[in-house]
Write an enzyme that holds these catalytic residues in place. Sequence first.
Site, PDB file in Angstrom:
ATOM      1  CG  HIS A  36      -0.406  -0.003   2.523  1.00 47.78           C
ATOM      2  ND1 HIS A  36       0.645  -0.930   2.996  1.00 47.78           N
ATOM      3  CD2 HIS A  36      -0.462   0.929   3.438  1.00 47.78           C
ATOM      4  CE1 HIS A  36       0.908  -0.582   3.932  1.00 47.78           C
ATOM      5  NE2 HIS A  36       0.369   0.635   4.511  1.00 47.78           N
ATOM      6  CG  HIS A  38       0.222   4.235   4.885  1.00 51.51           C
ATOM      7  ND1 HIS A  38      -0.604   3.405   5.667  1.00 51.51           N
ATOM      8  CD2 HIS A  38      -0.762   5.241   4.647  1.00 51.51           C
ATOM      9  CE1 HIS A  38      -1.784   4.001   5.888  1.00 51.51           C
ATOM     10  NE2 HIS A  38      -1.844   5.053   5.197  1.00 51.51           N
ATOM     11  CG  ASP A  40       5.105   2.911   7.181  1.00 53.39           C
ATOM     12  OD1 ASP A  40       4.322   3.487   6.417  1.00 53.39           O
ATOM     13  OD2 ASP A  40       5.069   2.192   7.887  1.00 53.39           O
ATOM     14  CG  HIS A  41       4.644  -0.017   3.800  1.00 52.60           C
ATOM     15  ND1 HIS A  41       4.513  -1.432   4.233  1.00 52.60           N
ATOM     16  CD2 HIS A  41       3.903   0.637   5.203  1.00 52.60           C
ATOM     17  CE1 HIS A  41       4.138  -1.409   5.449  1.00 52.60           C
ATOM     18  NE2 HIS A  41       3.691   0.002   5.964  1.00 52.60           N
ATOM     19  CG  ASP A 187       0.970  -1.210   7.465  1.00 52.85           C
ATOM     20  OD1 ASP A 187       1.676  -2.091   7.934  1.00 52.85           O
ATOM     21  OD2 ASP A 187       1.108  -0.080   7.637  1.00 52.85           O
ATOM     22  CG  HIS A 245       4.369  -2.442  10.302  1.00 50.42           C
ATOM     23  ND1 HIS A 245       3.832  -1.676  11.178  1.00 50.42           N
ATOM     24  CD2 HIS A 245       4.507  -1.762   9.235  1.00 50.42           C
ATOM     25  CE1 HIS A 245       3.414  -0.701  10.563  1.00 50.42           C
ATOM     26  NE2 HIS A 245       3.994  -0.710   9.222  1.00 50.42           N
TER      27      HIS A 245
HETATM   28 ZN   LIG Z   1       0.122   1.526   6.508  1.00 59.03          ZN
HETATM   29 ZN   LIG Z   2       3.259   0.691   7.684  1.00 58.84          ZN
END
Ligand SMILES: [Zn+2]
Ligand SMILES: [Zn+2]
Length: 292
Positions: A36, A38, A40-41, A187, A245
């Site tokens: 996805h 976000h 942090d990914h 996530d 995570h």
């Molecule tokens: Zn996320």
């Molecule tokens: Zn995340």
Amino acid sequence: MHNEYRFLIDCGEGTQRQILQSGIGFKRLNRVLITHGHLDHILGLAGLLSTFMRWETIEKLEIYGGQWALDRVHDLIYGIVLRGAKPPMDLQLLQIQPGLIFAEGGFTVTAFPVWHRGPDCFGYLFEEKPRRPFIPEKADALNLPMGPWRRDLVDGKPVTLPDGRTINPDQVLGPQRPGTRLVHVGDVGRTAEIEEVCRNADALIIESTYLQEETDMAERFAHLTARQAAELAARGGVGKLILTHISRRYRERDVLAEAQAIFPETIVARDFATFQVRRGECTPVENPGSNG
Ligand SMILES: [Zn+2]
Ligand SMILES: [Zn+2]
């Protein structure tokens, strides 16, 4: 036979550094699956790309993801990293839908939707083709000689022996066995939608951002607790549960304790592990964590 494929799933900040430190290298690292959009990914794609621009060469890089994720990846790569320069390789952003996204070398990768903040969030199922095992006792009973005939029968082809007999695969193969299944979920805020795909997976890699004591936070930000992940694994009869995570605020052993109380076959892999998927085995290669 070289039948090895590498997939990087998500690319957090510092991923290229972790790959360098881990010594596993960038060779054949041609495919990145994004769960996805976000930051942090995906932020690590910037570092990965600039590493490739400076001194690593690969011919092709495919980045798979949902539309929302790829829009952000596009902005990051073309707007910030490249700024008008040409990509250092044949770079393809491949928008996916739920369903089959890759089939080669005896295994498939299937994307499935997961519920998290934002649209187009996906998990990935790696699955070997089912196969029928060769039964030596049956072959012996038929006086099947050693030689290429056995391999052909395993491949599902009827063979004619030097003595003139024809042997069909059904005569020496056992019932079909499912291939290895590895499920990777990034996530995710609830498990109802993914129960089915996780059932009987040999390994389930899934986030576990919170502990049960912070269930309200987990709900608010659409993440799982270690307990929820373990319950999913237990209900689904999963082989091994690999938690990722993990919030930096927790100690690894507390996360493990909460999960193992429900599902003993649990290990913790800090964020963004790298995977090698081979025929017959799916090997996670752990990397040290980055924030998420
Ligand atoms: Zn996320
Ligand atoms: Zn995340």
